[in-house]
Design a protein around this motif. Structure first.
Motif, mmCIF file in Angstrom:
data_model
loop_
_atom_site.group_PDB
_atom_site.id
_atom_site.type_symbol
_atom_site.label_atom_id
_atom_site.label_comp_id
_atom_site.label_asym_id
_atom_site.label_seq_id
_atom_site.Cartn_x
_atom_site.Cartn_y
_atom_site.Cartn_z
ATOM 1 N N GLY A 106 -4.830 -6.669 -8.326
ATOM 2 C CA GLY A 106 -6.151 -6.815 -7.728
ATOM 3 C C GLY A 106 -6.591 -8.247 -7.516
ATOM 4 O O GLY A 106 -7.737 -8.499 -7.127
ATOM 5 N N ILE A 107 -5.710 -9.219 -7.760
ATOM 6 C CA ILE A 107 -6.071 -10.629 -7.561
ATOM 7 C C ILE A 107 -6.462 -10.869 -6.106
ATOM 8 O O ILE A 107 -7.497 -11.456 -5.814
ATOM 9 C CB ILE A 107 -4.911 -11.554 -7.979
ATOM 10 N N GLY A 108 -5.636 -10.427 -5.190
ATOM 11 C CA GLY A 108 -5.966 -10.465 -3.767
ATOM 12 C C GLY A 108 -5.904 -11.835 -3.130
ATOM 13 O O GLY A 108 -5.673 -12.856 -3.795
ATOM 14 N N PRO A 109 -6.112 -11.874 -1.803
ATOM 15 C CA PRO A 109 -6.073 -13.137 -1.059
ATOM 16 C C PRO A 109 -7.050 -14.173 -1.608
ATOM 17 O O PRO A 109 -8.235 -13.866 -1.798
ATOM 18 C CB PRO A 109 -6.440 -12.706 0.367
ATOM 19 N N GLN A 110 -6.537 -15.358 -1.902
ATOM 20 C CA GLN A 110 -7.317 -16.463 -2.458
ATOM 21 C C GLN A 110 -7.998 -16.122 -3.778
ATOM 22 O O GLN A 110 -8.959 -16.771 -4.201
ATOM 23 C CB GLN A 110 -8.353 -16.956 -1.440
ATOM 24 N N GLY A 111 -7.530 -15.043 -4.419
ATOM 25 C CA GLY A 111 -8.051 -14.677 -5.736
ATOM 26 C C GLY A 111 -9.396 -14.000 -5.707
ATOM 27 O O GLY A 111 -10.042 -13.850 -6.760
ATOM 28 N N LEU A 112 -9.842 -13.554 -4.539
ATOM 29 C CA LEU A 112 -11.164 -12.942 -4.415
ATOM 30 C C LEU A 112 -11.120 -11.416 -4.407
ATOM 31 O O LEU A 112 -12.088 -10.761 -4.028
ATOM 32 C CB LEU A 112 -11.853 -13.453 -3.140
ATOM 33 N N GLY A 113 -10.001 -10.863 -4.838
ATOM 34 C CA GLY A 113 -9.877 -9.415 -4.929
ATOM 35 C C GLY A 113 -9.236 -8.811 -3.700
ATOM 36 O O GLY A 113 -9.478 -9.261 -2.578
ATOM 37 N N GLY A 114 -8.397 -7.804 -3.934
ATOM 38 C CA GLY A 114 -7.747 -7.140 -2.813
ATOM 39 C C GLY A 114 -6.429 -6.531 -3.221
ATOM 40 O O GLY A 114 -6.039 -6.553 -4.402
ATOM 41 N N THR A 115 -5.742 -5.984 -2.236
ATOM 42 C CA THR A 115 -4.508 -5.243 -2.495
ATOM 43 C C THR A 115 -3.254 -6.043 -2.156
ATOM 44 O O THR A 115 -2.147 -5.570 -2.398
ATOM 45 C CB THR A 115 -4.501 -3.934 -1.688
ATOM 46 N N VAL A 116 -3.416 -7.241 -1.583
ATOM 47 C CA VAL A 116 -2.253 -8.077 -1.263
ATOM 48 C C VAL A 116 -2.367 -9.401 -2.017
ATOM 49 O O VAL A 116 -3.099 -10.301 -1.607
ATOM 50 C CB VAL A 116 -2.124 -8.332 0.251
ATOM 51 N N THR A 117 -1.667 -9.473 -3.128
ATOM 52 C CA THR A 117 -1.620 -10.714 -3.909
ATOM 53 C C THR A 117 -0.348 -11.486 -3.592
ATOM 54 O O THR A 117 -0.350 -12.713 -3.589
ATOM 55 C CB THR A 117 -1.672 -10.402 -5.420
ATOM 56 N N ALA A 118 0.727 -10.773 -3.318
ATOM 57 C CA ALA A 118 2.012 -11.405 -2.985
ATOM 58 C C ALA A 118 2.572 -10.814 -1.699
ATOM 59 O O ALA A 118 2.410 -9.623 -1.415
ATOM 60 C CB ALA A 118 3.012 -11.221 -4.118
ATOM 61 N N LEU A 128 2.250 -12.176 6.820
ATOM 62 C CA LEU A 128 0.800 -12.370 6.760
ATOM 63 C C LEU A 128 0.078 -11.400 7.693
ATOM 64 O O LEU A 128 -0.982 -10.854 7.348
ATOM 65 C CB LEU A 128 0.455 -13.816 7.131
ATOM 66 N N GLU A 129 0.639 -11.179 8.876
ATOM 67 C CA GLU A 129 0.045 -10.215 9.805
ATOM 68 C C GLU A 129 0.113 -8.796 9.250
ATOM 69 O O GLU A 129 -0.834 -8.012 9.382
ATOM 70 C CB GLU A 129 0.758 -10.309 11.150
ATOM 71 N N LYS A 130 1.232 -8.478 8.604
ATOM 72 C CA LYS A 130 1.384 -7.175 7.957
ATOM 73 C C LYS A 130 0.376 -7.026 6.826
ATOM 74 O O LYS A 130 -0.248 -5.969 6.655
ATOM 75 C CB LYS A 130 2.807 -7.018 7.430
ATOM 76 N N ALA A 131 0.190 -8.107 6.053
ATOM 77 C CA ALA A 131 -0.765 -8.087 4.945
ATOM 78 C C ALA A 131 -2.178 -7.837 5.443
ATOM 79 O O ALA A 131 -2.949 -7.101 4.817
ATOM 80 C CB ALA A 131 -0.698 -9.414 4.186
ATOM 81 N N LYS A 132 -2.522 -8.441 6.568
ATOM 82 C CA LYS A 132 -3.861 -8.250 7.136
ATOM 83 C C LYS A 132 -4.091 -6.786 7.510
ATOM 84 O O LYS A 132 -5.183 -6.240 7.297
ATOM 85 C CB LYS A 132 -4.043 -9.147 8.361
ATOM 86 N N ARG A 133 -3.050 -6.143 8.029
ATOM 87 C CA ARG A 133 -3.179 -4.728 8.405
ATOM 88 C C ARG A 133 -3.295 -3.836 7.167
ATOM 89 O O ARG A 133 -3.985 -2.812 7.189
ATOM 90 C CB ARG A 133 -1.972 -4.285 9.242
ATOM 91 N N GLN A 134 -2.633 -4.226 6.083
ATOM 92 C CA GLN A 134 -2.586 -3.370 4.895
ATOM 93 C C GLN A 134 -3.714 -3.638 3.904
ATOM 94 O O GLN A 134 -4.034 -2.765 3.101
ATOM 95 C CB GLN A 134 -1.241 -3.566 4.179
ATOM 96 N N GLU A 135 -4.283 -4.831 3.949
ATOM 97 C CA GLU A 135 -5.319 -5.204 2.979
ATOM 98 C C GLU A 135 -6.535 -4.276 3.109
ATOM 99 O O GLU A 135 -7.069 -4.067 4.198
ATOM 100 C CB GLU A 135 -5.743 -6.653 3.205
ATOM 101 N N LEU A 136 -6.975 -3.741 1.966
ATOM 102 C CA LEU A 136 -8.088 -2.801 1.954
ATOM 103 C C LEU A 136 -9.437 -3.481 1.765
ATOM 104 O O LEU A 136 -10.476 -2.924 2.126
ATOM 105 C CB LEU A 136 -7.874 -1.758 0.851
ATOM 106 N N SER A 137 -9.439 -4.672 1.191
ATOM 107 C CA SER A 137 -10.686 -5.381 0.931
ATOM 108 C C SER A 137 -11.180 -6.092 2.197
ATOM 109 O O SER A 137 -10.420 -6.826 2.829
ATOM 110 C CB SER A 137 -10.478 -6.413 -0.175
ATOM 111 N N PRO A 138 -12.440 -5.896 2.582
ATOM 112 C CA PRO A 138 -12.990 -6.615 3.742
ATOM 113 C C PRO A 138 -12.910 -8.129 3.558
ATOM 114 O O PRO A 138 -12.626 -8.863 4.511
ATOM 115 C CB PRO A 138 -14.440 -6.134 3.818
ATOM 116 N N TYR A 139 -13.183 -8.589 2.327
ATOM 117 C CA TYR A 139 -13.078 -10.026 2.057
ATOM 118 C C TYR A 139 -11.638 -10.496 2.242
ATOM 119 O O TYR A 139 -11.380 -11.551 2.814
ATOM 120 C CB TYR A 139 -13.542 -10.330 0.630
#
Length: 279
Positions: free
Chosen positions: A234-246, A32-43
């Motif tokens: 592009g589903i992203g965290p909580q389905g609100l868009g982003g680069t980390v879906t899994a 999860l910490e790695k995902a936060k660093r890699q996620e491109l979407s501000p949301y």
């Protein structure tokens, strides 16, 4: 022959139910910490930050990570040189679940499938038992929430569907799930065996340390390929868009019949909860 009294099993299962619902493993936290660093979407970054804060608050205050404390799935590895004394093994497991959910103030979510009448104590558990060598008893408690469980699927593919069919089914299952299983998710996949074997493998695959690849290179390559494909949706965290879906894809395989190709996908939410003990 080693003897294990059912009272020890009851106490252990009760403790594991609480531990699993209150704390997340370091393996999942690291991803999860790695995902936060890699996620491109501000949301997406904001959501991942909230998820990590929630894990800290639950641990510090002794509260469940999620209000859905799941249906207890219990995996048992029973050494062939173990003798369970003092009562029934399955009854002991269920009594442990009963006590753990009461003592931990965990939500009772189990009910009759037709009448929808709640059993009142989150029992019975779903118990999987396997006989292994040795004189130990390994207990793994998995509180499985149904936001993710409801998004899981099983399909009896045709052998001619091959690897492309497997990939398409895994990806389509995740796409259809969308934001419902509270991504970022961990995807467990079982390929081969029979219908129930595939489903069992998909569930058990979720117990592997998060992000640890299958030792078979071909399967490990498929895990990596599917993780990338899922994160490209592009589903992203909580389905609100982003680069980390899994966070990870875990695949287990087993030989199957020449006329079949069973594939099961068991989705786990970001709260990939399980706790284990060896007696």
């Amino acid at each position: 022959m080693k003897e294990i009294h059912v009272s020890t099993i009851i106490e252990t299962v009760a403790r594991l139910c609480i531990e699993a619902c209150y704390n997340i493993g370091d393996d999942v936290r690291i991803l999860l910490e790695k995902a936060k660093r890699q996620e491109l979407s501000p949301y997406g970054k904001n959501i991942l930050d909230q998820l990590l804060q929630n894990l800290c608050i639950a641990h510090e205050l002794g509260l469940p990570i999620c209000q859905d404390t799941g249906m207890a799935v219990v995996f048992l590895e029973i050494g062939q040189d173990v003798h369970i004394v003092g009562g029934s093994l399955c009854e002991a497991v269920n009594e442990g679940v009963r006590r753990g959910y009461k003592e931990g103030y965990l939500r009772n979510s189990v009910l009759h499938p037709i009448t929808r009448i709640n059993t009142g104590d989150n029992t019975p558990a779903v118990i999987h038992a396997e006989i292994v060598s040795g004189d130990g008893l390994k207990i793994v408690v998995v509180p499985k929430g149904f936001g993710s469980e409801n998004m899981s699927q099983l399909k009896m593919l045709k052998p001619s569907d091959g690897l492309d069919g497997i990939k398409q089914f895994i990806l389509q299952t995740v796409i259809e799930a969308g934001g419902n299983p509270c991504p970022p998710i961990i995807v467990g996949v079982g390929i081969g065996g029979t219908m129930e074997k595939a489903a069992y493998m998909a569930k058990k695959a979720l117990l592997r340390p998060a992000g640890q690849h299958n030792p078979e290179p071909l399967v490990a390559q498929l895990e990596e390929e599917m993780l990338q494909a899922i994160n490209n949706t592009g589903i992203g965290p909580q389905g609100l868009g982003g680069t980390v879906t899994a966070l990870a894809v875990h695949i287990e395989t087993y030989p199957t019949h020449i006329a079949g190709l069973p594939v099961a996908v068991n989705i786990q939410c970001h709260a990939a909860r399980h706790a284990e003990a060896l007696l």
